[in-house]
Motif scaffolding. Structure first.
Motif, PDB file in Angstrom:
ATOM      1  N   LEU A 172       0.838  -1.207   0.000  1.00 14.62           N
ATOM      2  CA  LEU A 172       0.000   0.000   0.000  1.00 14.62           C
ATOM      3  C   LEU A 172       0.870   1.253   0.000  1.00 14.62           C
ATOM      4  O   LEU A 172       0.606   2.209  -0.748  1.00 14.62           O
ATOM      5  N   ALA A 173       1.911   1.263   0.833  1.00 17.62           N
ATOM      6  CA  ALA A 173       2.800   2.429   0.915  1.00 17.62           C
ATOM      7  C   ALA A 173       3.533   2.647  -0.407  1.00 17.62           C
ATOM      8  O   ALA A 173       3.673   3.790  -0.864  1.00 17.62           O
ATOM      9  N   ASN A 174       3.983   1.572  -1.034  1.00 23.06           N
ATOM     10  CA  ASN A 174       4.679   1.696  -2.320  1.00 23.06           C
ATOM     11  C   ASN A 174       3.756   2.225  -3.405  1.00 23.06           C
ATOM     12  O   ASN A 174       4.158   3.047  -4.229  1.00 23.06           O
ATOM     13  N   GLU A 175       2.522   1.761  -3.418  1.00 26.91           N
ATOM     14  CA  GLU A 175       1.551   2.232  -4.411  1.00 26.91           C
ATOM     15  C   GLU A 175       1.281   3.727  -4.226  1.00 26.91           C
ATOM     16  O   GLU A 175       1.221   4.481  -5.198  1.00 26.91           O
ATOM     17  N   TYR A 176       1.149   4.164  -2.973  1.00 28.77           N
ATOM     18  CA  TYR A 176       0.954   5.591  -2.687  1.00 28.77           C
ATOM     19  C   TYR A 176       2.159   6.395  -3.157  1.00 28.77           C
ATOM     20  O   TYR A 176       2.021   7.435  -3.799  1.00 28.77           O
ATOM     21  N   GLU A 177       3.357   5.901  -2.851  1.00 27.61           N
ATOM     22  CA  GLU A 177       4.570   6.635  -3.199  1.00 27.61           C
ATOM     23  C   GLU A 177       4.710   6.793  -4.721  1.00 27.61           C
ATOM     24  O   GLU A 177       5.102   7.854  -5.207  1.00 27.61           O
ATOM     25  N   LYS A 178       4.368   5.765  -5.481  1.00 29.76           N
ATOM     26  CA  LYS A 178       4.475   5.814  -6.946  1.00 29.76           C
ATOM     27  C   LYS A 178       3.428   6.725  -7.579  1.00 29.76           C
ATOM     28  O   LYS A 178       3.645   7.224  -8.683  1.00 29.76           O
ATOM     29  N   SER A 179       2.321   6.923  -6.938  1.00 29.25           N
ATOM     30  CA  SER A 179       1.233   7.677  -7.560  1.00 29.25           C
ATOM     31  C   SER A 179       1.010   9.013  -6.866  1.00 29.25           C
ATOM     32  O   SER A 179       1.560  10.031  -7.275  1.00 29.25           O
ATOM     33  N   ASN A 180       0.220   9.031  -5.856  1.00 25.48           N
ATOM     34  CA  ASN A 180      -0.165  10.288  -5.190  1.00 25.48           C
ATOM     35  C   ASN A 180       1.043  11.073  -4.690  1.00 25.48           C
ATOM     36  O   ASN A 180       1.131  12.285  -4.901  1.00 25.48           O
ATOM     37  N   TYR A 181       1.961  10.397  -4.009  1.00 26.32           N
ATOM     38  CA  TYR A 181       3.118  11.084  -3.429  1.00 26.32           C
ATOM     39  C   TYR A 181       3.997  11.680  -4.519  1.00 26.32           C
ATOM     40  O   TYR A 181       4.497  12.797  -4.384  1.00 26.32           O
ATOM     41  N   ALA A 182       4.170  10.958  -5.615  1.00 29.22           N
ATOM     42  CA  ALA A 182       4.959  11.474  -6.739  1.00 29.22           C
ATOM     43  C   ALA A 182       4.300  12.717  -7.327  1.00 29.22           C
ATOM     44  O   ALA A 182       4.985  13.696  -7.660  1.00 29.22           O
ATOM     45  N   THR A 183       2.990  12.697  -7.449  1.00 35.66           N
ATOM     46  CA  THR A 183       2.255  13.848  -7.993  1.00 35.66           C
ATOM     47  C   THR A 183       2.393  15.055  -7.074  1.00 35.66           C
ATOM     48  O   THR A 183       2.648  16.176  -7.536  1.00 35.66           O
ATOM     49  N   ILE A 184       2.234  14.828  -5.785  1.00 30.73           N
ATOM     50  CA  ILE A 184       2.366  15.924  -4.811  1.00 30.73           C
ATOM     51  C   ILE A 184       3.770  16.524  -4.883  1.00 30.73           C
ATOM     52  O   ILE A 184       3.940  17.741  -4.942  1.00 30.73           O
ATOM     53  N   ASN A 185       4.791  15.687  -4.878  1.00 26.38           N
ATOM     54  CA  ASN A 185       6.170  16.177  -4.840  1.00 26.38           C
ATOM     55  C   ASN A 185       6.626  16.803  -6.147  1.00 26.38           C
ATOM     56  O   ASN A 185       7.580  17.582  -6.160  1.00 26.38           O
ATOM     57  N   ALA A 186       5.950  16.515  -7.245  1.00 32.51           N
ATOM     58  CA  ALA A 186       6.285  17.147  -8.519  1.00 32.51           C
ATOM     59  C   ALA A 186       6.042  18.653  -8.454  1.00 32.51           C
ATOM     60  O   ALA A 186       6.626  19.411  -9.227  1.00 32.51           O
ATOM     61  N   LYS A 187       5.203  19.090  -7.517  1.00 29.10           N
ATOM     62  CA  LYS A 187       4.870  20.505  -7.373  1.00 29.10           C
ATOM     63  C   LYS A 187       5.594  21.166  -6.195  1.00 29.10           C
ATOM     64  O   LYS A 187       5.354  22.318  -5.898  1.00 29.10           O
ATOM     65  N   ARG A 188       6.458  20.413  -5.531  1.00 31.21           N
ATOM     66  CA  ARG A 188       7.190  20.946  -4.380  1.00 31.21           C
ATOM     67  C   ARG A 188       8.673  21.078  -4.728  1.00 31.21           C
ATOM     68  O   ARG A 188       9.160  20.405  -5.627  1.00 31.21           O
ATOM     69  N   PRO A 189       9.405  21.915  -3.979  1.00 28.38           N
ATOM     70  CA  PRO A 189      10.858  21.979  -4.198  1.00 28.38           C
ATOM     71  C   PRO A 189      11.492  20.603  -3.951  1.00 28.38           C
ATOM     72  O   PRO A 189      11.090  19.867  -3.047  1.00 28.38           O
ATOM     73  N   ASN A 190      12.489  20.246  -4.758  1.00 30.69           N
ATOM     74  CA  ASN A 190      13.137  18.937  -4.649  1.00 30.69           C
ATOM     75  C   ASN A 190      13.667  18.642  -3.250  1.00 30.69           C
ATOM     76  O   ASN A 190      13.626  17.506  -2.789  1.00 30.69           O
ATOM     77  N   ALA A 191      14.172  19.657  -2.579  1.00 26.43           N
ATOM     78  CA  ALA A 191      14.763  19.459  -1.255  1.00 26.43           C
ATOM     79  C   ALA A 191      13.715  19.394  -0.138  1.00 26.43           C
ATOM     80  O   ALA A 191      14.071  19.198   1.016  1.00 26.43           O
ATOM     81  N   LYS A 192      12.423  19.561  -0.497  1.00 30.30           N
ATOM     82  CA  LYS A 192      11.370  19.566   0.519  1.00 30.30           C
ATOM     83  C   LYS A 192      10.221  18.633   0.134  1.00 30.30           C
ATOM     84  O   LYS A 192       9.099  19.072  -0.074  1.00 30.30           O
ATOM     85  N   PRO A 193      10.495  17.315   0.045  1.00 35.68           N
ATOM     86  CA  PRO A 193       9.379  16.410  -0.252  1.00 35.68           C
ATOM     87  C   PRO A 193       8.343  16.482   0.867  1.00 35.68           C
ATOM     88  O   PRO A 193       8.680  16.758   2.025  1.00 35.68           O
ATOM     89  N   ASP A 194       7.093  16.258   0.524  1.00 35.85           N
ATOM     90  CA  ASP A 194       6.020  16.352   1.506  1.00 35.85           C
ATOM     91  C   ASP A 194       6.104  15.199   2.500  1.00 35.85           C
ATOM     92  O   ASP A 194       6.775  14.194   2.266  1.00 35.85           O
ATOM     93  N   SER A 195       5.396  15.347   3.577  1.00 37.60           N
ATOM     94  CA  SER A 195       5.364  14.296   4.593  1.00 37.60           C
ATOM     95  C   SER A 195       4.596  13.097   4.057  1.00 37.60           C
ATOM     96  O   SER A 195       3.716  13.230   3.214  1.00 37.60           O
ATOM     97  N   LYS A 196       4.960  11.915   4.554  1.00 41.79           N
ATOM     98  CA  LYS A 196       4.216  10.721   4.141  1.00 41.79           C
ATOM     99  C   LYS A 196       3.981   9.762   5.288  1.00 41.79           C
ATOM    100  O   LYS A 196       3.270   8.783   5.133  1.00 41.79           O
ATOM    101  N   THR A 197       4.553  10.034   6.447  1.00 43.43           N
ATOM    102  CA  THR A 197       4.211   9.244   7.626  1.00 43.43           C
ATOM    103  C   THR A 197       3.896  10.189   8.780  1.00 43.43           C
ATOM    104  O   THR A 197       4.412  11.307   8.852  1.00 43.43           O
ATOM    105  N   TYR A 198       3.033   9.721   9.672  1.00 40.64           N
ATOM    106  CA  TYR A 198       2.537  10.534  10.780  1.00 40.64           C
ATOM    107  C   TYR A 198       2.525   9.645  12.011  1.00 40.64           C
ATOM    108  O   TYR A 198       1.953   8.556  11.998  1.00 40.64           O
TER     109      TYR A 198
END
Length: 134
Positions: free
Chosen positions: A17-43
């Motif tokens: 599940l985590a890998n699927e999220y990272e390949k899709s949603n997380y990749a899309t989110i981080n494409a719009k963020r600075p490279n040095a500041k990936p968004d959070s993914k664990t809480y």
């Protein structure tokens, strides 16, 4: 089979599940963020604090006569500016999750189990640890 057993998954399934999220949603989110500041993914939340919250909303929903009690997990994002003095300033601009009491019998899945009939509002819960940046 217990109710809990129906919801448990293996570590391998969790990783899938985590890998699927990272390949899709997380990749899309981080494409719009600075490279040095990936968004959070664990809480992470302290287990004692989480248990206290469960007890608080269970008791509050019981007083409201809610039979089928639940907790909703909602995705959110902290604003870039100060959101609340309790928030670690490093978390500004990062996504988060927060918890809300939820009446599982409610036909409105977007409504919390607040119920205004007695004037007592049940709180949501936030302010865990984010990774990244934590």
């Amino acid at each position: 089979m217990s109710s809990l057993q129906k919801h448990l998954i293996t570590k391998r399934e969790g990783e899938s599940l985590a890998n699927e999220y990272e390949k899709s949603n997380y990749a899309t989110i981080n494409a719009k963020r600075p490279n040095a500041k990936p968004d959070s993914k664990t809480y992470t939340y302290d287990l004692e604090v989480l248990q206290e919250y469960i007890n608080l909303i269970r008791d509050g929903m019981e007083k409201k006569g809610i039979k089928n009690k639940g907790i909703r997990v909602t995705l959110g994002k902290y604003p870039e500016a100060c959101f609340d003095p309790r928030l670690n300033p490093l978390y500004n601009g990062y996504q988060t999750v927060f918890f809300s009491p939820h009446d599982m019998d409610s036909s409105d899945n977007n409504k919390n189990a607040q119920g205004d009939d007695d004037g007592e509002e049940l709180p949501d819960m936030n302010f865990g640890q984010l990774c990244p940046p934590y």
